[in-house]
Design a protein around this motif. Structure first.
Motif, PDB file in Angstrom:
ATOM      1  N   MET A 238       0.794  -1.309   0.112  1.00 33.77           N
ATOM      2  CA  MET A 238      -0.093  -0.051   0.055  1.00 33.77           C
ATOM      3  C   MET A 238       0.856   1.232  -0.014  1.00 33.77           C
ATOM      4  O   MET A 238       1.923   1.290   0.549  1.00 33.77           O
ATOM      5  CB  MET A 238      -0.918   0.112   1.091  1.00 33.77           C
TER       6      MET A 238
ATOM      7  N   ASP B  18       0.906   5.710  -1.595  1.00 32.75           N
ATOM      8  CA  ASP B  18       0.070   6.833  -1.776  1.00 32.75           C
ATOM      9  C   ASP B  18      -0.504   6.691  -3.319  1.00 32.75           C
ATOM     10  O   ASP B  18      -1.826   7.398  -3.373  1.00 32.75           O
ATOM     11  CB  ASP B  18       1.132   8.203  -1.927  1.00 32.75           C
TER      12      ASP B  18
ATOM     13  N   LYS C 214      -3.639   4.723  -2.920  1.00 36.10           N
ATOM     14  CA  LYS C 214      -4.644   5.350  -2.291  1.00 36.10           C
ATOM     15  C   LYS C 214      -5.244   6.209  -2.975  1.00 36.10           C
ATOM     16  O   LYS C 214      -6.378   6.612  -3.055  1.00 36.10           O
ATOM     17  CB  LYS C 214      -4.219   6.011  -0.911  1.00 36.10           C
ATOM     18  N   LYS C 215      -4.562   7.169  -3.956  1.00 35.30           N
ATOM     19  CA  LYS C 215      -5.001   8.002  -5.033  1.00 35.30           C
ATOM     20  C   LYS C 215      -6.059   7.203  -5.792  1.00 35.30           C
ATOM     21  O   LYS C 215      -7.057   7.841  -6.125  1.00 35.30           O
ATOM     22  CB  LYS C 215      -4.006   8.732  -5.521  1.00 35.30           C
TER      23      LYS C 215
ATOM     24  N   LYS D  87     -11.857   5.084   0.453  1.00 35.25           N
ATOM     25  CA  LYS D  87     -10.991   5.609   1.293  1.00 35.25           C
ATOM     26  C   LYS D  87     -10.228   5.046   2.176  1.00 35.25           C
ATOM     27  O   LYS D  87      -9.382   5.361   3.180  1.00 35.25           O
ATOM     28  CB  LYS D  87     -11.536   6.978   1.851  1.00 35.25           C
ATOM     29  N   THR D  88     -10.790   3.877   2.628  1.00 37.65           N
ATOM     30  CA  THR D  88     -10.439   3.095   3.647  1.00 37.65           C
ATOM     31  C   THR D  88      -9.263   1.831   2.987  1.00 37.65           C
ATOM     32  O   THR D  88      -9.638   1.092   2.275  1.00 37.65           O
ATOM     33  CB  THR D  88     -11.596   2.152   4.315  1.00 37.65           C
ATOM     34  N   CYS D  89      -8.098   2.109   3.039  1.00 36.70           N
ATOM     35  CA  CYS D  89      -6.979   1.383   2.493  1.00 36.70           C
ATOM     36  C   CYS D  89      -5.857   0.791   3.763  1.00 36.70           C
ATOM     37  O   CYS D  89      -5.753   1.555   4.373  1.00 36.70           O
ATOM     38  CB  CYS D  89      -6.052   2.102   1.754  1.00 36.70           C
TER      39      CYS D  89
END
Length: 337
Positions: free
Chosen positions: A37, A39, A42-43, A51-53
């Motif tokens: 995981m 950025d 996540k983007k 939004k939950t990563c």
């Protein structure tokens, strides 16, 4: 809405994220986990409203609000995560193969016996519009008794040697879809396999103990005969064709192309080449298989590709490799499970 957690943010995890968000009306992805995981992931997830990563997939399994998980991680993790997910009372969509280890598949099956969760294996080609049309015609008796099943599957380009080294071999990595397709189109299990193969596309593939070109004949339990031909490289595109021939006729499907236009002039007859990439060819089927999975959860009905059906192509693949190595027909009953 069925709340889904995706485990694995690689190529197939991204395919399913898009599929759920664009074509599965009764489900939504609420979380994604990947050990790498970062950025960028996540983007990308945020673009789909997720939004939950997590780096640890156990966070998904521990979340009581998540109804189902999609296991899109590396093949060697599928079975272990599946068992954990079943114990966590999550419905499971597991990408193929469940495992390359028959002992691990057996462990998944034993765990399922103790649970009422839904478990579907990701053989997406069953949900393709072309192959479904063949299956429908066969089931309706339109071609009579099935005599021959032919499947052609040729990739547009060979994978890297690094990928080949970790793939489990062409039969378990590529032809596994075609083994499943022969069973699906005929509505019958395979009894015996004879495989011939070579490395004709890239000699380096032979150096790591694999092949890139093969013809496999299969004897089916109902007496019909199947034939599969494979290549890792078809320079004209992604070649995906099938035919079933029977006592009353035959049905076949050609390749999907960007258009069906055919230009005929004094210089020749020209049409579009097959779609080049597997996502162009099969994106709709990836979406449909998940829609059917969520429908089975919602209606408490049988999933369309259960663990037993997920096992069969793996047994056939192992038998095919044994046939290739020993240069003889191999019965599926020789593969101990």
């Amino acid at each position: 809405m069925i709340k889904i957690g995706i485990i694995g943010a690689g190529r197939i995890g991204r395919v399913h994220m898009e599929g759920v968000n664009t074509g599965v009306k009764n489900a939504t992805v609420v979380a994604i986990a990947d050990p790498f995981m970062n950025d960028d992931i996540k983007k990308w997830a945020a673009e789909y409203g997720v939004k939950t990563c997590y780096s640890d997939y156990h966070n998904i399994l521990d979340d009581p609000n998540i109804d189902a998980v999609m296991i899109c991680s590396s093949t060697d993790t599928h079975a272990d995560i599946a068992i954990e997910a079943i114990r966590a009372h999550k419905h499971v969509f597991c990408e193929k193969p469940i495992s390359q280890d028959l002992g691990k598949i057996k462990a998944v099956m034993e765990e399922l016996k103790k649970s009422d969760v839904k478990f579907q294996v990701g053989f997406n080609r069953r949900f393709d519009h072309n192959f479904q049309a063949i299956r429908d015609a066969v089931e309706a008796g339109k071609i009579g008794d099935v005599h021959l099943i032919r499947v052609t599957a040729r990739d547009p380009e060979a994978p890297s040697i690094d990928y080949v080294k970790s793939s489990g071999g062409m039969f378990l990595d590529m032809t596994i879809h075609d083994f499943d397709m022969v069973c699906f189109l005929s509505g019958c299990k395979v009894k015996e396999v004879y495989a011939a193969g070579a490395a004709l596309v890239n000699p380096d593939i032979a150096k790591v103990g694999d092949i890139d070109t093969a013809v496999i004949t299969l004897k089916m339990e109902n007496g019909s005969i199947g034939v599969i031909d494979n290549s890792r490289q078809a320079v004209y595109g992604y070649d995906q064709r099938a035919e079933v021939f029977g006592s009353k006729g035959q049905i076949n499907v050609a390749n999907d192309t960007p258009s069906t236009a055919v230009l005929s002039t004094a210089d020749g007859v020209i049409s579009d080449k097959p779609l080049y990439f597997f996502l162009e060819r099969y994106m709709a089927s990836f979406t449909k298989e998940v829609a059917e999975f969520t429908k089975a959860i919602e209606n408490n009905t049988k999933v369309p590709v259960d663990v037993e059906e997920g096992l069969q192509p793996i047994l056939i693949a192992i038998a095919a490799k044994k046939s290739l190595d020993e240069n003889r027909p191999v019965k599926i009953s020789e593969i101990k499970f």
